[in-house]
Write an enzyme that holds these catalytic residues in place. Structure first.
Site, PDB file in Angstrom:
ATOM      1  N   ASP A   1       0.875  -1.166   0.000  1.00  0.00           N
ATOM      2  CA  ASP A   1       0.000   0.000   0.000  1.00  0.00           C
ATOM      3  C   ASP A   1       0.920   1.226   0.000  1.00  0.00           C
ATOM      4  OD1 ASP A   1      -2.082   1.760   0.023  1.00  0.00           O
ATOM      5  OD2 ASP A   1      -3.148   0.831   1.689  1.00  0.00           O
TER       6      ASP A   1
HETATM    7  C1  BGC Z   1      -4.991   3.374   0.087  1.00  0.00           C
HETATM    8  C2  BGC Z   1      -5.107   2.360  -1.028  1.00  0.00           C
HETATM    9  C3  BGC Z   1      -4.992   3.060  -2.343  1.00  0.00           C
HETATM   10  C4  BGC Z   1      -3.674   3.804  -2.397  1.00  0.00           C
HETATM   11  C5  BGC Z   1      -3.424   4.520  -3.706  1.00  0.00           C
HETATM   12  C6  BGC Z   1      -3.776   4.261  -0.061  1.00  0.00           C
HETATM   13  O1  BGC Z   1      -3.846   5.335   0.816  1.00  0.00           O
HETATM   14  O2  BGC Z   1      -4.970   2.710   1.325  1.00  0.00           O
HETATM   15  O3  BGC Z   1      -6.324   1.686  -0.938  1.00  0.00           O
HETATM   16  O4  BGC Z   1      -5.108   2.153  -3.400  1.00  0.00           O
HETATM   17  O5  BGC Z   1      -3.658   4.764  -1.362  1.00  0.00           O
HETATM   18  O6  BGC Z   1      -4.235   5.615  -3.842  1.00  0.00           O
END
Ligand code: BGC
Length: 746
Positions: A259
């Protein structure tokens, strides 16, 4: 090298051959994303935007060997990219906001979710994206988790099959998915550091089970590891999670990405099998190169990370040179979003057939969310849409006059925006709910005299980075409570009724106010066609057929996780102990005899359904048991019925839930009087529980009861079968062992 011969490189050579000709610098660049523009953080490519502005991330292109850049974009409720790229407002790049995952799950309709996935894939592909960062599939452990709207259910079977259907629908079109957030990311408070302490059994039976189903059933191209730790290790640094369980035990074949900014130790991530670091920075690349040079990261491990990424890149539209149009079929998708939302909404109450509404009824439409309807949550689960149909607009289009209060609300909302200019756009961490317009008694009574029926919409929104609060969010605010009571009193005094619509992203309290309402429709967050979908159900054009994929408790503290949410110390949690163990949701409420307001699996229809005789293929279990039952529509309206199969297992050695959902199905649209026979198959694993002492899924010998049900509290037919001998269904590895004793609920 000509373009032509370059193109042959990645296409013609095996992945291993490509890896062999890559330099260390190129390999390190491939396992690190191209960066993201955030003030103070340097991005590798020197700018925020790649080929698709607003996409969350990219993988690095290596032009020398014709490895293209691939594009990764959010998210679970629809494509999240910039609607006007590079400030060019001559073109627009809007996307469909689909009904949020919690709403889609309430359809209990695998085919519907797959159809949404298929249409969704058209937008992904036509906007030049290779992998969508979806579906989200964490378990809804606690109602206060700010991201619950992105997730399907409190139950791993519903979660697993919904996610699998979405993945299959999307990937059939040659674009990838990233199931997320693997795993146990069940809160936003301190998500980047909190240590989730969970027993092995609870992990296996609840928090990993949905992912296991989705991986085995749908082979997502990628998996996104989560922010949190499990039993002491960051998930992105956990070899046990990402290699032993995900790859060796479940057979996952794609790559794992972190993530965004998750974890601490880049090299541990590589070794664990977290192949891609997102969003990536020059520092990440340098760290990988240095580790290889110093011998702390073996080149073999890095090569394997690269191979996995390349094997997926080879499948992408970018690699295949797909000429995307930037004009997906938004019109037909809107129609599907509307149908999917309407078919998923849950009718919780309908006293004396309050609904469907009488044709052309004059409506008194209360509640901010009737006019500013919330279509999806905030953060990366948000979608930039070209328009939103509010509940007010939807009802107007459906022929109901509801303008009486519109001016009051429009003025209030406008004034509010003016007074709070910075609080209008809900983005990461800046969530805020507009207080309800405080209507005086006189206005309410006047509308009760002049209009036919009241509708009050409760609105809630939440999203990334913050969890919800108990007061004024899970619980209704004082002004909301007073308003509902006053509206109910005024309308009931005139012999008229009140319908409440819940336009929410997570579970709220209902016990204190539900008696005021004559009918309650749970619309969740319905996507861009929200108002049309609500109108379809309220008018009866679509018969309600959704059922709850999550329990509605009487009060927040009835929820077993509430004792341990969001962890300790309370003001800044470093750890959260899952003391409720496997007893979350209906598993808890049923076993410990705690009455919810609305149980898991519950939902009304404008019609009624009769359940026929349950037949089992055998009275003793060998390889599988097939259960069949015939459902008949005995009511006046055509409708669909969601049917659930729960199984009660013998409890001679291990305490188990009273029953657990193992399968579900939804009938086709049955006309009044029509019947359909539904079939469910139980496999050995469905009988088994996870025995920690043996690290194995074991089905106990004894009598099993199949329960066919309309909800977890409404069992319509039961039948027993016997398992003559104890069956070790699957032996697993002893991994993710908690470092401390957990005082688990039994
Ligand atoms: C989130 C993810 C997301 C990623 C990219 C993160 O803050 O937890 O779910 O895909 O950002 O935007």
């Amino acid at each position: 090298m000509t373009n032509q011969s370059k193109a042959l490189q990645m296409g013609k050579k095996s992945i291993a051959e490509i890896v062999e000709i890559l330099t260390l610098e190129e390999k390190a660049a491939l396992v690190v994303g191209t960066g993201m523009y955030i003030a103070g953080i340097k991005s590798v490519i020197g700018e925020a935007e790649g080929r698709v502005p607003g996409a969350a991330g990219n993988t690095m292109n290596i032009n020398r060997v014709d490895i293209p850049r691939t594009i990764l974009a959010d998210g679970p409720a629809g494509v999240r990219i910039d609607p006007y790229p590079y400030n060019d407002n001559t073109k627009s790049f809007y996307a469909t906001a689909w009904p949020v995952a919690t709403l889609l799950a309430s359809s209990w309709d695998i085919n519907l979710v797959k159809a949404v996935g298929t249409a969704f894939s058209n937008e992904i592909k036509e906007y030049g994206i290779d992998i969508i960062l979806a579906p989200g599939m964490n378990i809804q452990r606690d109602p206060l988790n700010g991201r619950n709207f992105e997730y399907y259910s409190e139950d791993p079977v519903v979660t697993g099959y919904m996610a699998a259907a979405m993945v299959k629908g999307i990937q059939a079109n040659g674009v990838g998915t990233s199931i997320k957030h693997f795993a146990v990311n069940n809160q936003e408070t301190n998500r980047g550091s909190v240590n989730a302490i969970v027993s092995e059994r609870t992990l296996r039976e609840i928090y990993l089970r949905g992912f296991e189903i989705a991986v085995k059933d749908a082979q997502p191209w990628t998996v996104m590891s989560s922010y949190n730790k499990i039993n002491g290790s960051y998930t992105s640094e956990s070899h046990e999670l990402l290699t032993t369980i995900l790859r060796k035990e479940w057979g996952f074949k794609g790559y794992v990405m972190s993530d965004w900014f998750a974890g601490k130790d880049r090299i541990a991530q590589m070794k664990a099998g977290n192949d891609l670091i997102q969003p990536g920075s020059r520092e990440d690349i340098d760290a990988v190169i240095e580790a290889v040079n110093k011998g702390t990261l073996s080149i073999k491990v890095l090569d394997q990370n690269v191979e996995r990424i390349l094997s997926i890149i080879r499948k992408t539209p970018s690699f295949k040179g797909y000429k995307y149009s930037n004009s997906p079929d938004l019109k037909s998708h809107a129609a599907l979003a509307r149908r999917a939302a309407a078919e998923s909404m849950v009718l919780l109450k309908n006293k004396n057939n309050t609904l469907p509404l009488t044709k052309g009824a004059k409506l008194a439409l209360f509640g901010n969310a009737s006019y500013e309807t919330i279509i999806c949550g905030t953060g990366s689960g948000q979608v930039n849409v070209a328009y939103t149909i509010s509940i007010s607009q939807g009802l107007t289009k459906a022929g109901y006059s509801n303008m009486a209060l519109e001016t009051l609300y429009a003025t209030y909302i406008r004034q509010h925006k003016f007074d709070h200019p910075n609080r209008q756009s809900v983005s990461l961490g800046t969530l805020w709910i507009k207080p309800e317009l405080n209507l005086d008694l006189e206005t309410i009574e006047k509308s009760a005299q002049e209009l036919d029926i009241a509708i009050f919409t409760i609105g809630r929104n939440a999203g990334e980075c913050v969890d919800r609060k108990i007061d004024d969010d899970f619980n209704l605010s004082e002004s909301e409570k007073i308003l509902i009571k006053n509206i109910a009193d005024a309308f009931h005094a005139q012999g008229k009724k009140l319908v409440v619509i819940m336009n929410i992203g997570g579970v709220i309290e209902t016990a204190a106010w539900k008696d005021y309402a004559d009918a309650i429709l749970l619309a969740w967050q319905p996507g861009l066609e929200a108002g049309n979908a609500v109108a379809d159900v309220l008018s009866g054009v679509v018969n309600a057929s959704g059922k709850l994929a999550v329990t509605f408790p009487m009060k927040y503290h009835d929820v077993p996780s509430s004792k341990n949410f969001p962890g300790t110390p309370a003001d800044d949690p470093t750890k959260v102990i899952y003391e409720e163990g496997i007893y979350i949701g209906y598993r808890y409420f049923n076993k410990f005899n705690v009455k919810p307001t609305y149980p898991f699996g519950f939902g009304l229809s404008y019609s009624e359904f009769a359940y026929g005789n349950l037949e089992l293929s055998s009275t003793t279990f060998h390889n599988r048991i097939i259960a069949t039952i015939t459902i008949t529509n005995t009511g006046k309206f055509a409708g669909k019925e969601v049917v659930q199969l729960y199984l009660s297992a013998p409890q001679n050695k291990l305490t188990k839930p009273l029953e657990e959902l193992k399968a579900f199905a939804k009938t086709d649209l049955l006309k009044s009087g029509a019947s359909q026979t539904l079939t469910f198959t139980l496999h050995a694993k469905d009988l088994a529980s996870f025995y920690t002492d043996q690290s194995a899924w074991i089905a106990d010998a004894g009598i099993y009861t199949v329960k066919i049900a309309a909800s977890c509290e409404d069992i319509k037919a039961t039948k027993n079968f016997t398992l003559a001998y104890e069956l070790t269904v699957e032996k697993m590895n002893k991994v993710l062992v908690p470092q401390v004793n957990i005082n688990e609920l039994e």
